[in-house]
Write a protein that holds these residues in place. Structure first.
Motif, PDB file in Angstrom:
ATOM      1  N   ASP A  38       0.855  -1.195   0.000  1.00  0.00           N
ATOM      2  CA  ASP A  38       0.000   0.000   0.000  1.00  0.00           C
ATOM      3  C   ASP A  38       0.885   1.235   0.000  1.00  0.00           C
ATOM      4  OD1 ASP A  38      -1.795   2.029   0.336  1.00  0.00           O
ATOM      5  OD2 ASP A  38      -2.779   1.176   2.096  1.00  0.00           O
ATOM      6  N   SER A  41      -2.525   4.898   0.161  1.00  0.00           N
ATOM      7  CA  SER A  41      -3.402   5.416   1.203  1.00  0.00           C
ATOM      8  C   SER A  41      -2.872   6.733   1.760  1.00  0.00           C
ATOM      9  CB  SER A  41      -3.556   4.401   2.339  1.00  0.00           C
ATOM     10  OG  SER A  41      -4.234   3.255   1.886  1.00  0.00           O
ATOM     11  N   ARG A  79      -4.717   0.283  -2.216  1.00  0.00           N
ATOM     12  CA  ARG A  79      -5.190   0.766  -0.919  1.00  0.00           C
ATOM     13  C   ARG A  79      -5.676  -0.408  -0.072  1.00  0.00           C
ATOM     14  NH1 ARG A  79      -6.362   6.331  -0.556  1.00  0.00           N
ATOM     15  NH2 ARG A  79      -5.903   7.452  -2.487  1.00  0.00           N
ATOM     16  N   ALA A  81      -7.498  -0.468   2.499  1.00  0.00           N
ATOM     17  CA  ALA A  81      -8.906  -0.376   2.866  1.00  0.00           C
ATOM     18  C   ALA A  81      -9.819  -0.930   1.783  1.00  0.00           C
ATOM     19  CB  ALA A  81      -9.272   1.079   3.158  1.00  0.00           C
ATOM     20  N   GLU A  82      -9.317  -1.022   0.557  1.00  0.00           N
ATOM     21  CA  GLU A  82     -10.084  -1.599  -0.541  1.00  0.00           C
ATOM     22  C   GLU A  82      -9.681  -3.043  -0.813  1.00  0.00           C
ATOM     23  OE1 GLU A  82      -9.275   1.017  -3.772  1.00  0.00           O
ATOM     24  OE2 GLU A  82     -10.202   2.768  -2.807  1.00  0.00           O
ATOM     25  N   ALA A  86     -11.925  -6.733  -0.436  1.00  0.00           N
ATOM     26  CA  ALA A  86     -12.100  -7.411  -1.719  1.00  0.00           C
ATOM     27  C   ALA A  86     -11.662  -8.862  -1.634  1.00  0.00           C
ATOM     28  CB  ALA A  86     -11.317  -6.677  -2.801  1.00  0.00           C
ATOM     29  N   LYS A 116     -15.602  -1.729   9.085  1.00  0.00           N
ATOM     30  CA  LYS A 116     -16.197  -2.208   7.835  1.00  0.00           C
ATOM     31  C   LYS A 116     -16.444  -3.708   7.884  1.00  0.00           C
ATOM     32  CE  LYS A 116     -16.666  -3.307   3.387  1.00  0.00           C
ATOM     33  NZ  LYS A 116     -18.014  -3.368   2.773  1.00  0.00           N
TER      34      LYS A 116
END
Length: 232
Positions: A38, A41, A79, A81-82, A86, A116
């Motif tokens: 990453d 971010s 990222r 967070a993605e 996924a 999340k």
């Protein structure tokens, strides 16, 4: 149907004393090992050239050791967070485990991911793995961080002993269908034009086995004289 456990490796590219990995193994489901590069971010600083060289070889070593034990290292770039949600969706993972980081932006990413994933009914847990005492556990009487070493040391000496190290994971059950992974070589972490890493290759060997060998050498040869030789 099995719901794999996802172990998100970060600054802990090892199989020994790895609480997140141990939690996944104790859950009793197949384990997916994930590393996310990453550099996108907000607030996360891209690593420098020497660290990129070290990371390439450390990931290669970790992938080899995981394969020897029945698992596969999945590499993704982007990222976190993605990427992490996924991979959870792709694999049907029922739990995600990681060892804690302490930088401000990294903690924000981790907190957001916990919220999340838990909202999606995924079990999430993080663990202390890289420090003897976490920053918020050693505080002054006014509940502030220590600014002077000697009082800090005295406070630490009064605290309970840190937990014992966890043993190396000898068997790590992988999934029958591992998610797609990037090819490490496509990340271009190694210097090429010019290749300035000759001194690193001659001096250092990345990877957990080499780190354990250096630790054993220090314990056998240097620890006894450390109080006298540390400033030499």
């Amino acid at each position: 149907m099995a719901s794999p456990s996802l172990v998100w490796f970060r600054d802990d590219l090892r199989l020994t004393d790895h609480p997140a990995l141990r939690a996944a193994l104790d859950r009793g489901e197949p384990v997916i090992a994930l590393y996310v590069l990453d550099e996108e971010s907000d607030g996360v600083r891209p690593i420098g050239g020497a660290a990129r060289w070290w990371l390439h070889h450390s990931l290669a070593s970790l992938a080899e050791r995981l394969a020897e034990r029945g698992s596969t290292l999945v590499l993704r770039r982007g990222r976190a967070a993605e990427i992490v949600p996924a991979v959870v969706e792709e694999t049907g993972a029922g739990a995600v485990f990681w060892n804690r980081r302490y930088g401000g932006p990294e903690r924000e990413i981790d907190a957001g991911l916990k919220e999340k994933l838990r909202g999606d009914d995924v079990t999430v847990a993080s663990f202390a793995a890289n420090l003897l005492f976490e920053p918020w556990t050693v505080r002054t009487g006014a509940d502030k961080p220590y600014g002077v070493y000697t009082p800090f040391r005295r406070a630490v000496e009064k605290m309970p002993s840190p937990r014992a190290p966890l043993p190396e994971a000898r068997k790590i059950p992988g999934t029958s269908k591992a998610p797609a992974s990037d090819d490490l070589d496509t990340w271009n972490l190694l210097p090429t034009k010019p290749d300035w890493a000759g001194g690193l290759r001659e001096t250092w060997e990345p990877g957990e086995p080499a780190a354990l060998a250096r630790l054993r050498e220090f314990l056998d040869d240097d620890l006894g004289d450390y109080a006298f030789s540390r400033d030499a």
